[in-house]
Motif scaffolding. Structure first.
Motif, PDB file in Angstrom:
ATOM      1  N   THR A  70       0.842  -1.206   0.000  1.00 37.90           N
ATOM      2  CA  THR A  70       0.000   0.000   0.000  1.00 37.90           C
ATOM      3  C   THR A  70       0.869   1.244   0.000  1.00 37.90           C
ATOM      4  OG1 THR A  70      -1.765  -1.151   1.178  1.00 37.90           O
ATOM      5  CG2 THR A  70      -1.779   1.261   1.262  1.00 37.90           C
ATOM      6  N   GLU A  71       1.913   1.245   0.827  1.00 40.56           N
ATOM      7  CA  GLU A  71       2.807   2.407   0.845  1.00 40.56           C
ATOM      8  C   GLU A  71       3.617   2.501  -0.439  1.00 40.56           C
ATOM      9  OE1 GLU A  71       6.402   4.544   3.362  1.00 40.56           O
ATOM     10  OE2 GLU A  71       5.055   3.147   4.402  1.00 40.56           O
ATOM     11  N   VAL A  72       3.994   1.359  -1.007  1.00 35.61           N
ATOM     12  CA  VAL A  72       4.699   1.390  -2.290  1.00 35.61           C
ATOM     13  C   VAL A  72       3.852   2.100  -3.333  1.00 35.61           C
ATOM     14  CG1 VAL A  72       5.511  -0.029  -4.221  1.00 35.61           C
ATOM     15  CG2 VAL A  72       6.134  -0.637  -1.885  1.00 35.61           C
ATOM     16  N   GLU A  73       2.563   1.754  -3.398  1.00 36.45           N
ATOM     17  CA  GLU A  73       1.679   2.394  -4.373  1.00 36.45           C
ATOM     18  C   GLU A  73       1.532   3.880  -4.075  1.00 36.45           C
ATOM     19  OE1 GLU A  73      -0.391   2.981  -7.665  1.00 36.45           O
ATOM     20  OE2 GLU A  73       0.626   1.112  -7.119  1.00 36.45           O
ATOM     21  N   TRP A  74       1.424   4.232  -2.797  1.00 39.49           N
ATOM     22  CA  TRP A  74       1.331   5.638  -2.400  1.00 39.49           C
ATOM     23  C   TRP A  74       2.578   6.401  -2.844  1.00 39.49           C
ATOM     24  CZ3 TRP A  74       4.238   8.738   0.936  1.00 39.49           C
ATOM     25  CH2 TRP A  74       3.651   9.937   1.338  1.00 39.49           C
ATOM     26  N   ARG A  75       3.753   5.789  -2.656  1.00 33.60           N
ATOM     27  CA  ARG A  75       5.000   6.436  -3.061  1.00 33.60           C
ATOM     28  C   ARG A  75       5.095   6.543  -4.585  1.00 33.60           C
ATOM     29  NH1 ARG A  75       9.556   6.685   0.431  1.00 33.60           N
ATOM     30  NH2 ARG A  75       9.043   6.212   2.604  1.00 33.60           N
ATOM     31  N   ASP A 110      13.984   8.638  -1.517  1.00 29.59           N
ATOM     32  CA  ASP A 110      14.359   8.055  -0.229  1.00 29.59           C
ATOM     33  C   ASP A 110      15.077   6.722  -0.376  1.00 29.59           C
ATOM     34  OD1 ASP A 110      13.120  10.167   1.163  1.00 29.59           O
ATOM     35  OD2 ASP A 110      11.170   9.169   1.023  1.00 29.59           O
ATOM     36  N   GLY A 111      15.208   6.236  -1.610  1.00 25.75           N
ATOM     37  CA  GLY A 111      15.859   4.951  -1.835  1.00 25.75           C
ATOM     38  C   GLY A 111      14.930   3.765  -1.724  1.00 25.75           C
ATOM     39  N   ARG A 112      13.619   3.993  -1.636  1.00 25.77           N
ATOM     40  CA  ARG A 112      12.663   2.883  -1.569  1.00 25.77           C
ATOM     41  C   ARG A 112      12.379   2.353  -2.965  1.00 25.77           C
ATOM     42  NH1 ARG A 112      11.812   0.277   3.315  1.00 25.77           N
ATOM     43  NH2 ARG A 112      12.030   1.822   4.980  1.00 25.77           N
ATOM     44  N   LEU A 113      12.498   1.041  -3.113  1.00 23.30           N
ATOM     45  CA  LEU A 113      12.325   0.408  -4.416  1.00 23.30           C
ATOM     46  C   LEU A 113      10.842   0.396  -4.789  1.00 23.30           C
ATOM     47  CD1 LEU A 113      14.291  -2.782  -5.420  1.00 23.30           C
ATOM     48  CD2 LEU A 113      12.057  -2.266  -6.371  1.00 23.30           C
ATOM     49  N   LEU A 114      10.523   1.020  -5.941  1.00 22.20           N
ATOM     50  CA  LEU A 114       9.126   1.165  -6.355  1.00 22.20           C
ATOM     51  C   LEU A 114       8.746   0.243  -7.507  1.00 22.20           C
ATOM     52  CD1 LEU A 114       8.726   5.057  -6.255  1.00 22.20           C
ATOM     53  CD2 LEU A 114       8.381   3.385  -4.415  1.00 22.20           C
ATOM     54  N   TRP A 115       9.642   0.061  -8.462  1.00 22.19           N
ATOM     55  CA  TRP A 115       9.364  -0.804  -9.609  1.00 22.19           C
ATOM     56  C   TRP A 115      10.602  -1.657  -9.886  1.00 22.19           C
ATOM     57  CZ3 TRP A 115       8.033   4.507 -10.197  1.00 22.19           C
ATOM     58  CH2 TRP A 115       6.680   4.771 -10.367  1.00 22.19           C
ATOM     59  N   ARG A 116      10.379  -2.881 -10.363  1.00 21.36           N
ATOM     60  CA  ARG A 116      11.481  -3.696 -10.857  1.00 21.36           C
ATOM     61  C   ARG A 116      10.927  -4.681 -11.879  1.00 21.36           C
ATOM     62  NH1 ARG A 116      13.146  -8.702  -6.989  1.00 21.36           N
ATOM     63  NH2 ARG A 116      11.138  -9.737  -7.231  1.00 21.36           N
ATOM     64  N   GLU A 117      11.644  -4.873 -12.947  1.00 20.36           N
ATOM     65  CA  GLU A 117      11.281  -5.831 -13.995  1.00 20.36           C
ATOM     66  C   GLU A 117      12.554  -6.328 -14.646  1.00 20.36           C
ATOM     67  OE1 GLU A 117       8.144  -5.190 -16.829  1.00 20.36           O
ATOM     68  OE2 GLU A 117       7.375  -3.480 -15.680  1.00 20.36           O
ATOM     69  N   GLY A 118      12.437  -7.465 -15.364  1.00 19.81           N
ATOM     70  CA  GLY A 118      13.584  -7.957 -16.106  1.00 19.81           C
ATOM     71  C   GLY A 118      13.700  -9.463 -16.091  1.00 19.81           C
ATOM     72  N   PHE A 131      16.189  -7.628  -2.430  1.00 21.74           N
ATOM     73  CA  PHE A 131      16.139  -6.547  -3.422  1.00 21.74           C
ATOM     74  C   PHE A 131      14.745  -6.566  -4.052  1.00 21.74           C
ATOM     75  CE2 PHE A 131      18.611  -4.858  -7.378  1.00 21.74           C
ATOM     76  CZ  PHE A 131      18.352  -3.557  -6.993  1.00 21.74           C
ATOM     77  N   VAL A 132      13.741  -6.178  -3.249  1.00 24.93           N
ATOM     78  CA  VAL A 132      12.336  -6.337  -3.609  1.00 24.93           C
ATOM     79  C   VAL A 132      11.623  -5.002  -3.488  1.00 24.93           C
ATOM     80  CG1 VAL A 132      12.280  -8.747  -2.887  1.00 24.93           C
ATOM     81  CG2 VAL A 132      11.714  -6.943  -1.235  1.00 24.93           C
ATOM     82  N   GLU A 133      10.438  -4.927  -4.074  1.00 22.47           N
ATOM     83  CA  GLU A 133       9.652  -3.700  -3.991  1.00 22.47           C
ATOM     84  C   GLU A 133       9.374  -3.355  -2.531  1.00 22.47           C
ATOM     85  OE1 GLU A 133       6.290  -4.497  -6.430  1.00 22.47           O
ATOM     86  OE2 GLU A 133       7.347  -4.092  -8.308  1.00 22.47           O
ATOM     87  N   GLY A 134       9.584  -2.099  -2.195  1.00 22.34           N
ATOM     88  CA  GLY A 134       9.385  -1.628  -0.831  1.00 22.34           C
ATOM     89  C   GLY A 134      10.641  -1.621   0.005  1.00 22.34           C
ATOM     90  N   ALA A 135      11.714  -2.296  -0.473  1.00 20.95           N
ATOM     91  CA  ALA A 135      12.958  -2.340   0.298  1.00 20.95           C
ATOM     92  C   ALA A 135      13.682  -0.995   0.228  1.00 20.95           C
ATOM     93  CB  ALA A 135      13.866  -3.442  -0.236  1.00 20.95           C
ATOM     94  N   SER A 136      14.485  -0.730   1.254  1.00 21.60           N
ATOM     95  CA  SER A 136      15.320   0.470   1.259  1.00 21.60           C
ATOM     96  C   SER A 136      16.681   0.129   0.678  1.00 21.60           C
ATOM     97  CB  SER A 136      15.491   0.995   2.695  1.00 21.60           C
ATOM     98  OG  SER A 136      16.441   2.042   2.728  1.00 21.60           O
TER      99      SER A 136
END
Length: 402
Positions: A70-75, A110-118, A131-136
């Motif tokens: 939820t916070e990831v989406e907010w960010r 802030d260094g929070r991971l929001l998107w990742r693909e590959g 190394f996942v979404e939401g991690a710092s």
């Protein structure tokens, strides 16, 4: 090692094993508080020393729980990179990254991971690393790495293998570039391509930097479009206003003006929630919010214009319309904001944060949430709302249509 490697993005393939071994010994020296015997690129050794001062565990980093989805989406919605910028980054990097066995990552300021693909196999390895979404992924959490160190340095950076401070990251190579908001130079986040160190390619940093520049160009185009829309509103409005006036966006870029010499930008205060503001070169100005901008009228002796406010709750999407001498403007409202404004209209004497919390949540203790909502409302309608207590300004004519 040749001197030109000191500031290169990554060594040539023939030198990578030697480079990795040399950096491992240099890292051990820095961890022991000693001067390394081999040359180390300045952004890397500066980062090692910063991280060592933070007291980070060089073997495993620091345990920092990822924030909720939820916070990831907010960010995502507030970082300034959602929509066209993210699509530009994804389209420009994902095909090359996927085929090379890498992943594309975007973090916020802030260094929070929001998107990742590959590459799927690399994504699974990233999962095991946290190394996942939401991690710092800032330096204080995971030490020297392309993402966190690019955030500190403010420039593109490649971090390879043993250049990473934390030992568990040594099997990785990563290239990252910051993305800035062209309107005000504010750092929005960092885009990164990461993968196993064996897949390193000397041109990856150049590619990441070029695509980050493309994303900034998209943001620049969107800003020009916004100023064009604001200019269309400003032209008829300024034609009716005698004397000096400017219509600017909320970063101070001028869409149109009258009675003044040409100017590109004015320095606005951080908070635009008052009827009058002080602007360098103009002094006291009367302020009126507009869709996507504000109207400024220099002259501290001018009286702030009264207005008629109509809150229409009858349709599927609530709407607030403000009628002024300078023109009429309508704003779409969220259900929450419409509820707050209707409650304020029903209580012209004003409400405290606890009053509003009791109305909205049946819990008068939730004042922090209320204050955050009121701060957002006052950014949009600063000249309509008072605080202490919260209320519509007494001089306004407020009507609610239910």
């Amino acid at each position: 090692m040749r001197p030109e490697h000191l500031d290169a993005a990554v060594p040539e393939p023939a030198d990578q094993r030697r480079y990795t071994r040399a950096l491992a010994s240099a890292r051990e020296a820095v961890l022991a508080g000693q001067r390394p015997r081999v040359p180390v690129r300045s952004p890397i050794i500066d980062s090692w020393r910063r991280v060592r001062r933070h007291g980070l565990d060089p073997d495993r980093g620091r345990d920092v729980e990822p924030v909720s989805l939820t916070e990831v989406e907010w960010r995502r919605q507030r970082c300034g990179l959602a929509g066209d910028p993210w699509r530009t980054l994804r389209t420009g990097l994902l095909p090359a990254a996927d085929s090379a066995g890498h992943i594309v990552v975007v973090v916020d300021r802030d260094g929070r991971l929001l998107w990742r693909e590959g590459n799927r196999a690399v994504l699974r390895r990233a999962d095991r690393l946290g190394f996942v979404e939401g991690a710092s992924w800032g330096e204080r959490s995971v030490g020297t790495n392309a993402i966190g160190t690019a955030l500190v340095e403010g420039r593109p950076l490649h971090v390879h293998a043993t250049e990473h401070y934390v030992g568990t990251h040594h099997p990785w190579t990563c290239a990252a570039a910051p993305v800035h908001d062209p309107r005000d130079g504010r750092l929005l986040g960092v885009v990164d391509v990461s993968g196993p160190r064996e897949t390193v390619h000397p041109s990856m940093l150049a590619l990441v930097s070029a695509v980050a520049a493309m994303a900034e160009a998209r943001l620049r185009e969107a800003h020009r479009d916004q100023l064009d829309r604001l200019r269309a509103i400003a032209a008829p409005l300024l034609a009716r206003i005698p004397g000096q006036a400017l219509v600017v966006d909320r970063n101070g870029w001028v869409a149109a003006s009258t009675g003044l010499p040409p100017i590109d930008r004015v320095a606005l205060p951080a908070q635009l929630d008052a009827q009058r503001v002080w602007v360098p070169a103009f002094g006291d100005c009367v302020l009126e919010p507009l869709p996507e901008g504000v109207l400024l009228r220099p002259g501290g002796l001018q009286r702030a214009a009264s207005a008629r406010v109509v809150l229409d709750l009858r349709g599927p999407r609530p709407q607030l319309t403000v009628h002024r001498d300078s023109g009429s403007w309508s704003y779409r409202l969220s259900a929450r904001h419409a509820d707050v404004l209707a409650h304020l209209a029903d209580h012209p004497e004003g409400c405290s944060a606890a009053d509003l919390a009791g109305h909205l949540f049946a819990d008068p203790a939730r004042t922090v949430t209320v204050r955050a909502e009121m701060s957002r409302l006052r950014k949009r309608f600063g000249d309509l709302l008072d605080r202490r207590p919260y209320r519509f300004r007494p001089e306004l004519d407020v009507a609610v249509l239910r």
